[in-house]
Design a protein around this motif. Structure first.
Motif, PDB file in Angstrom:
ATOM      1  N   GLY A   1       0.518  -1.404  -0.364  1.00 16.47           N
ATOM      2  CA  GLY A   1       0.067  -0.311  -0.231  1.00 16.47           C
ATOM      3  C   GLY A   1       0.782   1.354   0.346  1.00 16.47           C
ATOM      4  O   GLY A   1       0.744   2.058  -0.513  1.00 16.47           O
TER       5      GLY A   1
ATOM      6  N   ILE B   1       0.355   3.606  -2.967  1.00 17.37           N
ATOM      7  CA  ILE B   1       0.702   5.265  -2.978  1.00 17.37           C
ATOM      8  C   ILE B   1       1.490   6.316  -2.474  1.00 17.37           C
ATOM      9  O   ILE B   1       1.291   7.355  -2.802  1.00 17.37           O
TER      10      ILE B   1
ATOM     11  N   LEU C   1      -0.657  13.596  -1.046  1.00 16.28           N
ATOM     12  CA  LEU C   1      -1.764  12.447  -0.769  1.00 16.28           C
ATOM     13  C   LEU C   1      -1.222  11.294  -0.430  1.00 16.28           C
ATOM     14  O   LEU C   1      -1.516  10.170   0.259  1.00 16.28           O
TER      15      LEU C   1
ATOM     16  N   THR D   1      -1.283  11.547   3.252  1.00 16.04           N
ATOM     17  CA  THR D   1      -3.110  10.918   3.829  1.00 16.04           C
ATOM     18  C   THR D   1      -2.919   9.251   3.731  1.00 16.04           C
ATOM     19  O   THR D   1      -3.971   8.939   4.051  1.00 16.04           O
ATOM     20  N   GLY D   2      -2.491   8.668   2.732  1.00 10.29           N
ATOM     21  CA  GLY D   2      -2.766   7.196   2.348  1.00 10.29           C
ATOM     22  C   GLY D   2      -1.728   6.756   3.633  1.00 10.29           C
ATOM     23  O   GLY D   2      -2.354   6.020   3.993  1.00 10.29           O
TER      24      GLY D   2
ATOM     25  N   PHE E   1      -4.231   6.816   6.451  1.00 12.63           N
ATOM     26  CA  PHE E   1      -5.443   5.409   6.357  1.00 12.63           C
ATOM     27  C   PHE E   1      -4.918   3.875   6.316  1.00 12.63           C
ATOM     28  O   PHE E   1      -5.780   3.830   7.184  1.00 12.63           O
ATOM     29  N   LEU E   2      -4.184   4.246   5.835  1.00  9.92           N
ATOM     30  CA  LEU E   2      -2.960   3.069   6.162  1.00  9.92           C
ATOM     31  C   LEU E   2      -2.974   2.366   8.031  1.00  9.92           C
ATOM     32  O   LEU E   2      -3.035   1.286   8.614  1.00  9.92           O
TER      33      LEU E   2
END
Length: 106
Positions: A52, A56, A69, A72-73, A76-77
């Protein structure tokens, strides 16, 4: 009580239920299965995280600026995915059939 203890307590209930239904004590097998699944899930979590992060575009080298980005990824992970997985696990626990009202008549 931590989730690890809860799962082992539930596995003891499953072992007791299986013993009553089959007459064979396979509790050790069930505990080994829980341990195996736990280790496999841990390995998959590491793999999914690194894949992941690569997807990203996150760069872990010191001094490298990551895009918003990618950050943010990363968030989220490490926050979003565990929350989603925990909610799925909670939903599965609500379907657990062995409860206090289910008594064994000897």
């Amino acid at each position: 009580m931590t989730p690890a203890y809860l799962l082992r307590a539930m596995m003891a209930d499953v072992g007791d239920e299986d013993l009553l239904q089959t007459g064979q004590d396979r509790t050790g097998f069930f505990y080994a299965l829980v341990t195996l699944i736990g280790k496999a899930v841990s390995a998959v979590a590491v793999g999914v995280t690194y894949i992941g992060l690569g997807l990203i575009g996150f760069d872990s080298n010191l001094g490298t600026q990551n895009s918003s980005l990618a950050l943010t990824g990363l968030t989220f992970l490490f926050i979003g995915v565990p929350i989603i997985v925990s909610l799925i696990g909670t939903a599965l626990l609500l379907c657990y059939l062995i409860d206090f009202n289910r008594t064994i008549k000897l």
